[in-house]
Design a protein around this motif. Structure first.
Motif, PDB file in Angstrom:
ATOM      1  N   GLU A 121       0.830  -1.205   0.000  1.00 13.54           N
ATOM      2  CA  GLU A 121       0.000   0.000   0.000  1.00 13.54           C
ATOM      3  C   GLU A 121       0.864   1.253   0.000  1.00 13.54           C
ATOM      4  OE1 GLU A 121      -2.561  -0.234   3.402  1.00 13.54           O
ATOM      5  OE2 GLU A 121      -3.718  -1.900   2.566  1.00 13.54           O
ATOM      6  N   THR A 122       1.923   1.247   0.799  1.00 14.84           N
ATOM      7  CA  THR A 122       2.816   2.398   0.866  1.00 14.84           C
ATOM      8  C   THR A 122       3.494   2.618  -0.474  1.00 14.84           C
ATOM      9  OG1 THR A 122       3.193   2.046   3.222  1.00 14.84           O
ATOM     10  CG2 THR A 122       4.839   3.361   2.047  1.00 14.84           C
ATOM     11  N   THR A 123       3.973   1.555  -1.101  1.00 14.17           N
ATOM     12  CA  THR A 123       4.610   1.666  -2.417  1.00 14.17           C
ATOM     13  C   THR A 123       3.628   2.186  -3.455  1.00 14.17           C
ATOM     14  OG1 THR A 123       6.112  -0.147  -1.876  1.00 14.17           O
ATOM     15  CG2 THR A 123       5.823   0.355  -4.213  1.00 14.17           C
ATOM     16  N   GLN A 124       2.415   1.660  -3.442  1.00 14.50           N
ATOM     17  CA  GLN A 124       1.390   2.107  -4.390  1.00 14.50           C
ATOM     18  C   GLN A 124       1.049   3.583  -4.163  1.00 14.50           C
ATOM     19  OE1 GLN A 124      -2.351   0.063  -4.058  1.00 14.50           O
ATOM     20  NE2 GLN A 124      -2.999   0.682  -6.095  1.00 14.50           N
ATOM     21  N   ASN A 125       0.912   4.000  -2.920  1.00 17.31           N
ATOM     22  CA  ASN A 125       0.619   5.406  -2.623  1.00 17.31           C
ATOM     23  C   ASN A 125       1.757   6.315  -3.056  1.00 17.31           C
ATOM     24  OD1 ASN A 125      -1.869   4.770  -1.539  1.00 17.31           O
ATOM     25  ND2 ASN A 125      -1.147   4.769   0.571  1.00 17.31           N
ATOM     26  N   LEU A 126       2.985   5.872  -2.870  1.00 14.78           N
ATOM     27  CA  LEU A 126       4.139   6.658  -3.293  1.00 14.78           C
ATOM     28  C   LEU A 126       4.154   6.814  -4.812  1.00 14.78           C
ATOM     29  CD1 LEU A 126       6.751   8.137  -2.597  1.00 14.78           C
ATOM     30  CD2 LEU A 126       7.928   5.934  -2.659  1.00 14.78           C
ATOM     31  N   ARG A 127       3.879   5.741  -5.529  1.00 13.42           N
ATOM     32  CA  ARG A 127       3.833   5.809  -6.990  1.00 13.42           C
ATOM     33  C   ARG A 127       2.735   6.746  -7.469  1.00 13.42           C
ATOM     34  NH1 ARG A 127       4.654  -0.555  -7.856  1.00 13.42           N
ATOM     35  NH2 ARG A 127       6.920  -0.566  -7.713  1.00 13.42           N
ATOM     36  N   MET A 128       1.562   6.690  -6.820  1.00 12.24           N
ATOM     37  CA  MET A 128       0.468   7.583  -7.193  1.00 12.24           C
ATOM     38  C   MET A 128       0.845   9.040  -6.920  1.00 12.24           C
ATOM     39  SD  MET A 128      -2.992   5.364  -6.186  1.00 12.24           S
ATOM     40  CE  MET A 128      -3.330   6.436  -4.872  1.00 12.24           C
ATOM     41  N   TYR A 129       1.491   9.299  -5.793  1.00  9.72           N
ATOM     42  CA  TYR A 129       1.922  10.657  -5.470  1.00  9.72           C
ATOM     43  C   TYR A 129       2.951  11.149  -6.487  1.00  9.72           C
ATOM     44  CZ  TYR A 129       4.213  14.568  -3.268  1.00  9.72           C
ATOM     45  OH  TYR A 129       4.764  15.791  -3.035  1.00  9.72           O
ATOM     46  N   GLN A 130       3.912  10.297  -6.832  1.00  6.58           N
ATOM     47  CA  GLN A 130       4.935  10.693  -7.801  1.00  6.58           C
ATOM     48  C   GLN A 130       4.310  10.995  -9.155  1.00  6.58           C
ATOM     49  OE1 GLN A 130       7.480   7.265  -7.397  1.00  6.58           O
ATOM     50  NE2 GLN A 130       8.875   8.325  -5.983  1.00  6.58           N
ATOM     51  N   ALA A 131       3.359  10.187  -9.589  1.00  6.32           N
ATOM     52  CA  ALA A 131       2.669  10.429 -10.861  1.00  6.32           C
ATOM     53  C   ALA A 131       1.889  11.731 -10.792  1.00  6.32           C
ATOM     54  CB  ALA A 131       1.731   9.267 -11.188  1.00  6.32           C
ATOM     55  N   TYR A 132       1.220  11.986  -9.680  1.00  4.98           N
ATOM     56  CA  TYR A 132       0.471  13.227  -9.503  1.00  4.98           C
ATOM     57  C   TYR A 132       1.411  14.428  -9.543  1.00  4.98           C
ATOM     58  CZ  TYR A 132      -2.204  16.881  -7.184  1.00  4.98           C
ATOM     59  OH  TYR A 132      -2.814  18.061  -6.867  1.00  4.98           O
ATOM     60  N   ALA A 133       2.539  14.332  -8.813  1.00  9.13           N
ATOM     61  CA  ALA A 133       3.499  15.438  -8.777  1.00  9.13           C
ATOM     62  C   ALA A 133       4.101  15.683 -10.156  1.00  9.13           C
ATOM     63  CB  ALA A 133       4.601  15.135  -7.758  1.00  9.13           C
ATOM     64  N   ARG A 134       4.368  14.622 -10.895  1.00  5.84           N
ATOM     65  CA  ARG A 134       4.929  14.747 -12.243  1.00  5.84           C
ATOM     66  C   ARG A 134       3.927  15.451 -13.165  1.00  5.84           C
ATOM     67  NH1 ARG A 134       6.398   9.731 -12.656  1.00  5.84           N
ATOM     68  NH2 ARG A 134       4.388   9.074 -13.461  1.00  5.84           N
ATOM     69  N   ASP A 135       2.651  15.099 -13.055  1.00  5.75           N
ATOM     70  CA  ASP A 135       1.617  15.699 -13.898  1.00  5.75           C
ATOM     71  C   ASP A 135       1.325  17.143 -13.528  1.00  5.75           C
ATOM     72  OD1 ASP A 135       1.427  13.305 -15.199  1.00  5.75           O
ATOM     73  OD2 ASP A 135      -0.413  12.677 -14.166  1.00  5.75           O
ATOM     74  N   LYS A 136       1.644  17.562 -12.330  1.00  5.98           N
ATOM     75  CA  LYS A 136       1.324  18.910 -11.860  1.00  5.98           C
ATOM     76  C   LYS A 136       2.466  19.899 -12.044  1.00  5.98           C
ATOM     77  CE  LYS A 136      -2.839  18.456 -10.533  1.00  5.98           C
ATOM     78  NZ  LYS A 136      -3.870  19.158 -11.250  1.00  5.98           N
ATOM     79  N   LYS A 137       3.613  19.452 -12.579  1.00  8.87           N
ATOM     80  CA  LYS A 137       4.728  20.376 -12.787  1.00  8.87           C
ATOM     81  C   LYS A 137       4.314  21.425 -13.810  1.00  8.87           C
ATOM     82  CE  LYS A 137       8.715  17.601 -11.666  1.00  8.87           C
ATOM     83  NZ  LYS A 137       9.894  16.958 -12.159  1.00  8.87           N
ATOM     84  N   PRO A 138       4.674  22.687 -13.560  1.00  9.98           N
ATOM     85  CA  PRO A 138       4.330  23.741 -14.530  1.00  9.98           C
ATOM     86  C   PRO A 138       5.019  23.497 -15.866  1.00  9.98           C
ATOM     87  CG  PRO A 138       5.504  24.643 -12.601  1.00  9.98           C
ATOM     88  CD  PRO A 138       5.409  23.173 -12.417  1.00  9.98           C
ATOM     89  N   GLN A 139       4.287  23.732 -16.925  1.00 14.63           N
ATOM     90  CA  GLN A 139       4.820  23.544 -18.275  1.00 14.63           C
ATOM     91  C   GLN A 139       5.304  24.890 -18.834  1.00 14.63           C
ATOM     92  OE1 GLN A 139       4.992  20.454 -19.928  1.00 14.63           O
ATOM     93  NE2 GLN A 139       4.473  19.721 -17.876  1.00 14.63           N
ATOM     94  N   GLY A 140       6.453  24.865 -19.488  1.00 11.97           N
ATOM     95  CA  GLY A 140       6.979  26.066 -20.154  1.00 11.97           C
ATOM     96  C   GLY A 140       6.257  26.273 -21.484  1.00 11.97           C
ATOM     97  N   PRO A 141       6.571  27.378 -22.206  1.00  6.17           N
ATOM     98  CA  PRO A 141       5.919  27.669 -23.480  1.00  6.17           C
ATOM     99  C   PRO A 141       6.105  26.579 -24.517  1.00  6.17           C
ATOM    100  CG  PRO A 141       7.591  29.345 -22.930  1.00  6.17           C
ATOM    101  CD  PRO A 141       7.551  28.358 -21.821  1.00  6.17           C
ATOM    102  N   SER A 142       7.209  25.851 -24.453  1.00  8.84           N
ATOM    103  CA  SER A 142       7.413  24.812 -25.468  1.00  8.84           C
ATOM    104  C   SER A 142       6.865  23.467 -25.024  1.00  8.84           C
ATOM    105  CB  SER A 142       8.913  24.707 -25.789  1.00  8.84           C
ATOM    106  OG  SER A 142       9.609  24.263 -24.625  1.00  8.84           O
ATOM    107  N   GLY A 143       6.157  23.437 -23.844  1.00  8.92           N
ATOM    108  CA  GLY A 143       5.576  22.181 -23.351  1.00  8.92           C
ATOM    109  C   GLY A 143       6.521  21.428 -22.437  1.00  8.92           C
ATOM    110  N   THR A 144       7.696  21.983 -22.175  1.00  9.45           N
ATOM    111  CA  THR A 144       8.624  21.324 -21.260  1.00  9.45           C
ATOM    112  C   THR A 144       8.479  21.930 -19.874  1.00  9.45           C
ATOM    113  OG1 THR A 144      10.382  22.907 -21.767  1.00  9.45           O
ATOM    114  CG2 THR A 144      10.297  20.879 -23.099  1.00  9.45           C
ATOM    115  N   SER A 145       8.959  21.240 -18.905  1.00 11.48           N
ATOM    116  CA  SER A 145       8.891  21.729 -17.542  1.00 11.48           C
ATOM    117  C   SER A 145       9.712  22.977 -17.397  1.00 11.48           C
ATOM    118  CB  SER A 145       9.420  20.681 -16.551  1.00 11.48           C
ATOM    119  OG  SER A 145       8.639  19.530 -16.623  1.00 11.48           O
ATOM    120  N   GLY A 146       9.146  23.944 -16.703  1.00 13.09           N
ATOM    121  CA  GLY A 146       9.890  25.172 -16.464  1.00 13.09           C
ATOM    122  C   GLY A 146      10.841  24.982 -15.324  1.00 13.09           C
ATOM    123  N   SER A 147      11.970  25.728 -15.321  1.00 11.93           N
ATOM    124  CA  SER A 147      12.916  25.610 -14.212  1.00 11.93           C
ATOM    125  C   SER A 147      13.071  26.912 -13.516  1.00 11.93           C
ATOM    126  CB  SER A 147      14.306  25.194 -14.675  1.00 11.93           C
ATOM    127  OG  SER A 147      14.261  24.086 -15.489  1.00 11.93           O
TER     128      SER A 147
END
Length: 147
Positions: A121-147
């Motif tokens: 359960e902990t591993t599954q929750n961590l994977r879901m959180y990582q996927a959520y965090a990855r999807d929520k990163k701000p996108q730059g004008p070219s569609g890449t993650s902004g830094s």
């Protein structure tokens, strides 16, 4: 015939994969089966006569006292989750049932090891959180993650 039934009951008790035990009204382990030794690494003689709450983390002491309190071990009482400390200082998680034995003023405990389930359960929750965090990163004008 009665003796045969008692021997079968004793064998079932001692060979169960679940932690089975009897705790006194003071919270002291009175009788335990071999599963305690296998799961926790302590010999039976290291546990019998020891307060149950000494096997839990300090922040879980109230839960341990609720689990072993004879007044709270009423029929239909909900199962409780509580981790126990192993001899190697790691912890294993258990799902506990309890039943009060009025004639002996003791509580009969049954603990099912859910450690591997909790890890999954902990591993599954961590994977879901990582996927959520990855999807929520701000996108730059070219569609890449902004830094």
């Amino acid at each position: 015939m009665l003796e045969l039934g008692r021997r079968q009951s004793d064998r079932t008790f001692h060979e169960s994969a679940d932690l089975l035990g009897v705790v006194t009204a003071e919270g002291v382990l009175k009788v335990i089966n071999l599963a305690w030794e296998k799961a926790l690494g302590f010999r039976q003689d290291e546990l019998v006569g020891r307060p149950f709450f000494k096997l839990v983390d300090d922040h879980d002491r109230a839960t341990a006292l609720k689990l072993t309190n004879p007044r709270l071990a009423i029929p239909g009482a909900p199962v409780m989750e509580l981790a126990l400390r192993c001899k190697d200082l790691s912890y294993r998680s258990f799902l506990w049932n309890r039943r009060y034995i009025p004639s002996e003023q003791t509580v009969f405990l049954t603990g099912r090891d859910i450690t591997e389930q909790k890890k999954m359960e902990t591993t599954q929750n961590l994977r879901m959180y990582q996927a959520y965090a990855r999807d929520k990163k701000p996108q730059g004008p070219s569609g890449t993650s902004g830094s």
